[in-house]
Design an enzyme around this catalytic site. Structure first.
Site, PDB file in Angstrom:
ATOM      1  N   SER A  49      -7.873   6.766   7.566  1.00  0.00           N
ATOM      2  CA  SER A  49      -8.876   6.284   6.619  1.00  0.00           C
ATOM      3  C   SER A  49     -10.253   6.877   6.839  1.00  0.00           C
ATOM      4  O   SER A  49     -11.091   6.837   5.937  1.00  0.00           O
ATOM      5  CB  SER A  49      -8.969   4.755   6.693  1.00  0.00           C
ATOM      6  OG  SER A  49      -9.207   4.329   8.018  1.00  0.00           O
ATOM      7  N   ASP A 352     -17.679  -2.108   7.491  1.00  0.00           N
ATOM      8  CA  ASP A 352     -16.867  -3.317   7.352  1.00  0.00           C
ATOM      9  C   ASP A 352     -16.300  -3.826   8.678  1.00  0.00           C
ATOM     10  O   ASP A 352     -15.396  -4.638   8.701  1.00  0.00           O
ATOM     11  CB  ASP A 352     -15.722  -3.073   6.366  1.00  0.00           C
ATOM     12  CG  ASP A 352     -14.821  -1.906   6.776  1.00  0.00           C
ATOM     13  OD1 ASP A 352     -14.952  -1.425   7.921  1.00  0.00           O
ATOM     14  OD2 ASP A 352     -13.994  -1.475   5.953  1.00  0.00           O
ATOM     15  N   HIS A 355     -14.760   0.656   9.624  1.00  0.00           N
ATOM     16  CA  HIS A 355     -15.143   1.976   9.113  1.00  0.00           C
ATOM     17  C   HIS A 355     -16.659   2.124   9.086  1.00  0.00           C
ATOM     18  O   HIS A 355     -17.394   1.148   9.189  1.00  0.00           O
ATOM     19  CB  HIS A 355     -14.563   2.172   7.709  1.00  0.00           C
ATOM     20  CG  HIS A 355     -13.095   1.929   7.634  1.00  0.00           C
ATOM     21  ND1 HIS A 355     -12.572   0.714   7.216  1.00  0.00           N
ATOM     22  CD2 HIS A 355     -12.037   2.707   7.944  1.00  0.00           C
ATOM     23  CE1 HIS A 355     -11.249   0.764   7.263  1.00  0.00           C
ATOM     24  NE2 HIS A 355     -10.897   1.955   7.717  1.00  0.00           N
TER      25      HIS A 355
END
Length: 385
Positions: A49, A352, A355
């Site tokens: 991610s 968050d 990330h």
């Protein structure tokens, strides 16, 4: 043996890159090297991610994940794009400086023309190790995609390009930058979640590094001449881990507040990865195999946030809930009804709790480019694009 009552799966956090050596053609020993924008036509990217620019928004197992909902994407794009951030990722800044197109997410492409400007195989939640291997250790992967799947996708694209008459395979790969984003963090945290032991996670290090080595050898065999390989970030500086696994005072680094237990795991990973890159440089002279250090730049930003333009909460999530020094709780994860978003994400390192913010990704990309690409001046960190 260190144990925990419960452990999280992390879709990694991300950050800066300082780089090391390059093997010069015909040289017996590795030497320093840089990327030159004029040399490249595209980027092929791999990872999770931290590098994924849209695959997770398409892949069935992750298509309804947080990165597909507000407030993800709010800072730059104004809407969610599948990126796990409030805005752009490191790869967005890298391709801008290389003056090459943003690579098409693999799952969004259909024809050879879609991939002529590069392809991004990174997928949020991907592991380094295959799900079958993890299962043999009693570890269940929530996202059934590994680094070997991503390299298979790469070969699909390469075959598509070469068979469509765009160029011979070696010409395609020789003018491409292969960016291997951070990979392995999900393996470690799946192990921790399943076994509640850092020792079990540490036992995966040689297997993860061996898998990365196999992928790099595969890329070189396909004709890759420039490969940037990202190390592991300082896991103990991640708000999610700090919130979910509090520890005794002796386990926290007094300079940064990071948990040294998890940082030691990252250090072991990076030491083994650098050793593999050194061996591959000697084995394949003439290839540029560059190590991208994200550990130390992130650690420095957390320890001295004001120096790099960040605010006074370097270990807290901008978006989420839970309060306290980390502002992280799964019941109020970013994008859920109970979550809130900070007024100025550019003052935060973590978006968050897992990330990075766009500001942190920009900071990391600038650090990377100073080391590998262009002589970018050291900030007084500028927040402007």
């Amino acid at each position: 043996m260190a144990t925990f009552s419960h452990l999280p799966m992390v879709l990694p956090l991300l950050l800066t890159l300082l780089v090391a050596a390059e093997a010069a053609a015909g040289a017996a020993q590795p030497t320093g090297g840089r990327l030159s924008p004029a040399r490249y036509a595209r980027v092929f990217a791999f990872g999770n991610s931290l590098t994924d620019t849209g695959n997770a928004a398409i892949f069935p197992a992750t298509a309804t994940g947080p990165s597909t909902r507000q407030p993800y994407g709010q800072t730059y794009f104004g809407h969610p794009t599948g990126r796990a951030s409030d805005g752009r990722l490191i790869i967005d800044f890298l391709v801008k400086e290389l003056k090459v197109p943003l690579p098409t997410p693999y799952l969004a492409g259909r024809t050879a023309a879609d991939f002529l400007g590069g392809a991004n195989f990174a997928l949020g939640g991907a592991t380094a190790l295959d799900p079958a291997f993890l299962a043999s250790r009693g570890i269940r992967s929530a996202v059934p995609v590994s680094l070997s799947n991503e390299t298979n996708w790469f070969h699909n694209v390469l075959q598509l390009l070469s068979s469509s008459g765009y160029a011979e395979q070696r010409k395609i790969t020789s003018r491409s930058v292969f960016l291997v984003g951070e990979i392995g963090v999900n393996d470690y945290f799946l192990a921790l979640m399943s076994n509640k032991s850092i020792d079990v996670a540490e036992s995966l290090v040689p297997h993860i590094i061996g898998t990365i080595r196999s992928a790099l050898t595969d890329m070189i065999g396909a004709g890759a001449r420039t490969v940037v390989v990202t190390g592991m970030l300082p896991l103990g500086c991640e708000p999610k881990l700090l919130a979910m696994f509090p520890s005794g005072p002796s386990n926290y680094d007094p300079a940064s507040g990071c948990d040294e237990r998890f940082n030691e795991l990252a250090v072991r990973h990076n030491r083994a990865l650098k050793r593999v890159l050194w061996e591959l440089r000697l084995r394949y002279p003439g290839r540029s195999l560059l190590y991208a250090d994200v550990y130390h730049p992130i650690y420095r930003a957390v320890a001295s946030p004001a120096r790099y333009g960040f605010g006074n909460k370097p270990l807290a999530a901008c978006c989420g809930g839970g309060g306290g020094p980390n502002n992280f709780n799964y019941t109020a994860f970013c994008g859920t009804p109970k979550s809130t978003t900070c007024a100025d994400p550019s003052k935060y390192i973590s978006w968050d709790g897992i990330h990075l913010t766009e500001a942190a990704n920009r900071f990391i990309a600038r650090s990377m480019l100073r080391g590998v690409l262009l002589p970018v001046a050291e900030p007084g960190f500028q927040q402007q694009a």
